[in-house]
Scaffold this motif. Structure first.
Motif, PDB file in Angstrom:
ATOM      1  N   CYS A  37      44.482  37.738  48.533  1.00  0.00           N
ATOM      2  CA  CYS A  37      43.391  37.102  47.793  1.00  0.00           C
ATOM      3  C   CYS A  37      42.070  37.720  48.263  1.00  0.00           C
ATOM      4  N   CYS A  39      39.014  36.565  47.874  1.00  0.00           N
ATOM      5  CA  CYS A  39      37.897  35.624  47.855  1.00  0.00           C
ATOM      6  C   CYS A  39      37.017  35.826  49.092  1.00  0.00           C
ATOM      7  N   CYS A  44      40.882  33.139  54.518  1.00  0.00           N
ATOM      8  CA  CYS A  44      41.921  33.015  53.486  1.00  0.00           C
ATOM      9  C   CYS A  44      42.959  34.110  53.679  1.00  0.00           C
ATOM     10  N   HIS A  71      40.061  29.747  43.995  1.00  0.00           N
ATOM     11  CA  HIS A  71      39.388  30.426  45.104  1.00  0.00           C
ATOM     12  C   HIS A  71      38.081  31.088  44.670  1.00  0.00           C
TER      13      HIS A  71
HETATM   14 ZN   LIG Z   1      41.340  33.145  48.760  1.00  0.00          ZN
END
Ligand SMILES: [Zn+2]
Length: 115
Positions: A37, A39, A44, A71
Motif C-alpha cells: 500500500c 499510502c 502501514c 487508506h
Molecule cells: Zn496503507
C-alpha cells in the motif's frame, strides 16, 4: 522538510518498493502479485493484490499512487479510480506533486543494461 514533503517522501519510498516487486514479477513472468500500500502512513504494512498491468496503469502518471480502499487521505489526495480491491489516488497539492515527480524512479536516466 515540511509535513507535506515528509508524507510525499513516505509514499515515494513505498513506490520504490513496488517498483522492485514489479521488476521481479516481470522476471518470473508472473502476473497477479501483491504490492505494498502506497499510502502516506509510514507504519502501514498492508499488501494490495494487483496485477502487473493494473500496477502499470498506476505508474502511468508520476503523481498517482496505489492505496487500499480507505487508506486515501482526503487532505492530500483525491481518488481518481476505485477498482474495489484498490484505489488510485492523485496528489493535489503543488508541493507534494513536485516532490513525488522529483522522486519518480521512472524519470531517472535509464540504468545501464545488465548484459
Ligand atoms: Zn496503507
Amino acid at each position: 522538510m515540511n509535513e507535506l514533503e515528509r508524507r510525499a517522501t513516505t509514499e515515494a519510498l513505498f513506490r520504490d518498493v513496488n517498483e522492485r516487486i514489479a521488476e521481479s514479477t516481470e522476471r518470473f513472468e508472473g502476473n497477479r502479485t501483491e504490492f505494498v500500500c502506497e499510502c502516506s502512513d509510514a507504519a502501514c504494512m498492508h499488501r494490495v493484490p494487483v496485477s502487473l498491468s493494473e500496477y502499470e496503469e498506476v505508474r502511468d502518471e508520476p503523481t498517482t499512487f496505489l492505496v487500499l480502499p480507505g487508506h486515501e487521505q482526503d487532505d492530500i489526495e483525491r481518488v481518481v479510480s476505485d477498482r474495489g480491491r484498490f484505489r488510485i489516488v492523485e496528489k493535489v497539492q503543488a508541493a507534494m506533486r513536485r516532490t513525488v515527480v522529483r522522486l519518480d524512479p521512472r524519470r531517472r536516466p535509464p540504468r545501464p543494461s545488465e548484459s
